[in-house]
Each structure stands twice: as structure tokens, then as C-alpha cells.
Design a protein around this motif. Structure first.
Motif, mmCIF file in Angstrom:
data_model
loop_
_atom_site.group_PDB
_atom_site.id
_atom_site.type_symbol
_atom_site.label_atom_id
_atom_site.label_comp_id
_atom_site.label_asym_id
_atom_site.label_seq_id
_atom_site.Cartn_x
_atom_site.Cartn_y
_atom_site.Cartn_z
ATOM 1 N N GLY A 1 -3.200 7.528 -22.257
ATOM 2 C CA GLY A 1 -4.688 7.855 -22.701
ATOM 3 C C GLY A 1 -5.829 7.459 -21.939
ATOM 4 O O GLY A 1 -5.587 6.364 -21.254
ATOM 5 N N SER A 2 -6.902 7.693 -22.078
ATOM 6 C CA SER A 2 -8.162 6.973 -21.412
ATOM 7 C C SER A 2 -8.619 5.940 -22.034
ATOM 8 O O SER A 2 -8.866 5.928 -23.300
ATOM 9 C CB SER A 2 -9.309 8.281 -21.171
ATOM 10 N N HIS A 3 -8.753 4.785 -21.194
ATOM 11 C CA HIS A 3 -9.617 3.617 -21.762
ATOM 12 C C HIS A 3 -10.664 3.257 -21.135
ATOM 13 O O HIS A 3 -10.837 2.054 -20.722
ATOM 14 C CB HIS A 3 -8.469 2.402 -21.909
ATOM 15 N N LYS A 4 -11.313 4.079 -20.398
ATOM 16 C CA LYS A 4 -12.507 3.605 -19.413
ATOM 17 C C LYS A 4 -13.516 3.062 -20.163
ATOM 18 O O LYS A 4 -14.077 1.864 -19.642
ATOM 19 C CB LYS A 4 -12.898 4.995 -18.983
ATOM 20 N N GLY A 5 -13.779 3.412 -21.366
ATOM 21 C CA GLY A 5 -14.864 2.902 -22.187
ATOM 22 C C GLY A 5 -14.581 1.318 -22.535
ATOM 23 O O GLY A 5 -15.465 0.431 -22.526
ATOM 24 N N LEU A 6 -13.226 1.100 -22.764
ATOM 25 C CA LEU A 6 -12.601 -0.336 -23.080
ATOM 26 C C LEU A 6 -12.786 -1.141 -21.653
ATOM 27 O O LEU A 6 -13.249 -2.344 -21.721
ATOM 28 C CB LEU A 6 -11.072 -0.337 -23.249
ATOM 29 N N VAL A 7 -12.293 -0.708 -20.667
ATOM 30 C CA VAL A 7 -12.618 -1.421 -19.291
ATOM 31 C C VAL A 7 -14.104 -1.779 -19.118
ATOM 32 O O VAL A 7 -14.288 -2.853 -18.847
ATOM 33 C CB VAL A 7 -12.108 -0.354 -18.357
ATOM 34 N N VAL B 1 -6.546 -6.208 -20.707
ATOM 35 C CA VAL B 1 -7.850 -5.534 -20.962
ATOM 36 C C VAL B 1 -8.429 -5.913 -22.282
ATOM 37 O O VAL B 1 -9.439 -6.427 -22.774
ATOM 38 C CB VAL B 1 -8.056 -4.327 -20.288
ATOM 39 N N ARG B 2 -7.283 -5.496 -23.227
ATOM 40 C CA ARG B 2 -7.955 -5.557 -24.622
ATOM 41 C C ARG B 2 -8.070 -6.952 -25.162
ATOM 42 O O ARG B 2 -8.783 -7.348 -25.821
ATOM 43 C CB ARG B 2 -6.482 -4.967 -25.388
ATOM 44 N N HIS B 3 -7.314 -7.932 -24.434
ATOM 45 C CA HIS B 3 -7.491 -9.499 -24.735
ATOM 46 C C HIS B 3 -8.870 -9.897 -24.311
ATOM 47 O O HIS B 3 -9.528 -10.707 -24.962
ATOM 48 C CB HIS B 3 -6.296 -10.253 -24.082
ATOM 49 N N LYS B 4 -8.970 -9.430 -23.088
ATOM 50 C CA LYS B 4 -10.330 -9.719 -22.370
ATOM 51 C C LYS B 4 -11.549 -9.193 -23.282
ATOM 52 O O LYS B 4 -12.450 -9.935 -23.289
ATOM 53 C CB LYS B 4 -10.388 -9.197 -21.070
ATOM 54 N N SER C 1 -8.092 -11.085 -34.003
ATOM 55 C CA SER C 1 -7.963 -9.990 -32.850
ATOM 56 C C SER C 1 -7.728 -10.762 -31.668
ATOM 57 O O SER C 1 -6.878 -10.425 -30.950
ATOM 58 C CB SER C 1 -9.241 -9.085 -32.833
ATOM 59 N N PHE C 2 -8.376 -11.893 -31.507
ATOM 60 C CA PHE C 2 -8.240 -12.627 -30.159
ATOM 61 C C PHE C 2 -6.764 -13.265 -30.175
ATOM 62 O O PHE C 2 -5.983 -13.036 -29.380
ATOM 63 C CB PHE C 2 -9.007 -13.842 -30.370
ATOM 64 N N TYR C 3 -6.092 -13.855 -31.134
ATOM 65 C CA TYR C 3 -4.998 -14.281 -31.278
ATOM 66 C C TYR C 3 -3.832 -13.129 -31.281
ATOM 67 O O TYR C 3 -2.548 -13.299 -30.433
ATOM 68 C CB TYR C 3 -4.547 -15.254 -32.379
#
Length: 333
Positions: free
Chosen positions: A293-299, A263-266, A228-230
Motif C-alpha cells: 500500500g501507499s506510504h508516501k506520507g511516511l516517507v 523508513v519507519r525506523h527513521k 517505538s524506536f527500539y
């Protein structure tokens, strides 16, 4: 006269490419109107290609965009249709591509996918939902969002795209930089050309779900995090490449996708790669409501120290593993 060049790309994977090739050989469109180009880093299919008059191109390029360019170099058709080595075309796919480009003078054509696993079609409700075709003639931010929202109806695969070769050649320096997610470029490239973009409502591409490749990723939480990192890093790089290709109006919309990729990479990273470090502006942009869509949880999760974030990463891993195990149970032969 050849109108369509079908470029099939394969890298290392040898399990399914013959299914892909045979699905293109078995088309309702007369075979003098299309050609097949098989691009791979192995020579197992070379003799078969010679026998069937398929153009074989050896390419050891790691970047997907560069593999595609190696295929374009020998393409005779004015339209390029793409097919991943593990996907297949329905028999009437190229006939639909040919007729739609001829009737509508298109820059980009897309059809819808159907999932299949172990030889069985998987009917996903939203992919079968009856929707009207979408013809985009005005290339502005509003229509970009309309187009993006179509993806949930089964339009997310390299193999659903057919694009004018002229357009690809005009943007070849960007295609050259695409590492993995070349479909990001295919998706936006029509906004850099005057001709219309057409989203057909027909399911003409079979998208294979492969247990073996998915299971390798989900073998362990450690493998999942590494993969997932790469993947998130390469996706971020590809978003940045596409962003640099767009005009200012579309950039203002697409900027959200760039920020979300950072943000997904982080979220998955102990130490994010420098090109893809999320800034305060990226976090704030993703926090706002958007067409994605909402990505507040991810943030909020991505802002936690990695040792605390790991519990959320494990939840994502476990959910994906359960989904795969359910698929295996329901569709195994």
C-alpha cells in the motif's frame, strides 16, 4: 506417538500464561498425539508443568528466536505449533493442524485469529469475512504477494503458525538471529521448502489485547517514542535476517519490506541505528506503489528534521491512545 509439539514462550510476563497452557491441555486431539513445551525465564509454572507432564524449559534468552530454539531442542513432534503466553487456542486447533498436515503434506499451516479483551471476543469485520482457504504450491514472487495480502484477514500472529520441525532445523541459524518479530521468519520460511503452504479460513487462535501492556507504552509521548524506536530497530534487524535467508526471486519482492522498515525506523528516530539507516534507494522504493500500500506520507514526514517531524509522531501517538481508550470503554467488564 507425538506428532505435534506446542511451544509456549514467556518472558517476564506472568499474567496470562496459565490460560495459554490450559487452552492446549483442553484440546480435542488425543493427548498422545501432542506434547506441550513451556519455555520461560521464570520458574513459577515449573511444579504445575511437572504435574501435568508438560516439558518445562528454563531460558533466559532475550531473543525470541533463541527461546524458540531452546524449545525445539526437546521437541519430539515432527510439527511445531507456536503459542505466545498471552494467546489461546480454540479446542479444535490441534486437530485441524494434525489433519491438514496429514492430508496435504504441508510445510507450513496457518489459521486465523480472533481478538479478545477482558474475556470478550472482539469481532473485527475483515477477520470474520468468508474467504476460501489458500494452498500455495508454487513458491514464486506472485504467490508470495498473494500470501502477504491474506494478513489483513486475521493471519498476523506467531500463534497462528504450525511448521515442520525439519524446516525450522534447516534454517536454525536464521532463527537464532531473530530478535522480536519471529513471525517474519515463520511467514517466509515455507518458501525455502518444497512442501505446500496452507492458509486455513478458520478462526482457531485467540489473540489477547492487553490493556496494561498497551497503556504502559502509551503513558506518555516520551515512552511512546522510546518504545517505538527500539521496536522499529528490532523489526528492521529481523527483516534483514529474513532477507538474507530468501532466494533471489523472493528477495526482489521482500526488499520493499526491508526498505519500509528502515523508513519507519527513521520516522521515529532522532538518530537511526547504523544498520537500519534508510538510503535514497529505500525512500524511492517505498514511494512506488506496492503490494503493501501507499506510504508516501511516511516517507515525506521521515525526511523532515526531528523537531518538525514530532508533530506527526504526536498524531500517531494520539490516534493509538484514542483507539485503546475506545476499546477499554466498549469491552470493559
Amino acid at each position: 506417538m507425538v506428532e505435534i509439539s506446542v511451544i509456549i514462550t514467556a518472558y517476564n510476563r506472568k499474567d496470562f500464561y496459565m490460560d495459554a497452557i490450559k487452552s492446549v491441555l483442553n484440546q480435542t486431539l488425543p493427548n498422545d498425539k501432542y506434547e506441550i513445551i513451556f519455555v520461560s525465564n521464570f520458574r513459577d509454572a515449573e511444579e504445575f508443568c511437572k504435574k501435568e507432564r508438560i516439558k518445562f524449559v528454563y531460558s533466559n534468552e532475550l531473543y525470541t528466536g533463541r527461546q524458540v530454539i531452546d524449545g525445539i531442542k526437546v521437541a519430539e513432534g515432527r510439527i511445531i505449533s507456536f503459542l505466545d503466553d498471552d494467546d489461546m487456542f480454540e479446542r479444535n486447533k490441534l486437530e485441524e493442524v494434525y489433519e491438514n498436515f496429514k492430508d496435504k503434506n504441508l510445510s507450513v499451516y496457518r489459521d486465523r485469529i480472533r481478538y479478545f479483551f477482558n474475556g470478550k471476543i472482539i469481532y473485527k469485520k475483515e477477520f470474520e469475512e468468508k474467504i476460501d482457504p489458500l494452498l500455495i504450491t508454487k513458491k514464486d514472487g506472485e504467490n508470495y504477494v498473494r500470501m502477504f495480502k491474506r494478513n489483513k484477514f486475521g493471519y498476523h500472529s506467531n500463534s497462528t503458525f504450525s511448521i515442520l520441525k525439519e524446516l525450522l532445523l534447516n534454517k536454525i541459524e536464521y532463527l537464532y538471529k531473530m530478535t522480536r518479530a519471529v513471525d517474519f521468519l515463520y511467514f517466509t520460511i515455507g518458501f525455502a521448502y518444497k512442501n505446500p503452504i496452507y492458509y486455513d479460513n478458520k478462526n482457531l487462535t485467540l489473540y489477547r489485547l492487553s490493556y496494561s501492556s498497551s497503556m504502559r507504552t502509551l503513558d506518555s509521548i516520551e515512552k511512546f517514542i522510546k518504545n517505538s524506536f527500539y521496536r522499529s530497530y528490532y523489526y528492521c534487524l529481523d527483516h534483514l535476517t529474513v532477507y538474507s535467508m530468501l532466494d533471489d526471486e523472493i528477495k526482489s519482492v521482500y526488499k520493499y519490506e526491508v526498505s519500509l522498515s528502515k523508513v519507519r525506523h527513521k520516522f521515529i528516530s532522532k538518530k537511526p541505528m547504523s544498520e537500519c539507516k534508510a538510503t535514497i534507494s529505500d525512500y524511492l522504493r517505498v514511494l512506488k506503489n506496492s503490494y503493501i500500500g501507499s506510504h508516501k506520507g511516511l516517507v515525506f514526514a521521515s525526511l523532515l528534521p526531528f523537531n518538525l517531524r514530532l508533530r506527526f509522531i504526536k498524531k500517531v501517538y494520539e490516534k493509538q491512545r484514542r483507539t485503546l481508550e475506545a476499546l477499554l470503554h466498549n469491552y470493559s467488564i
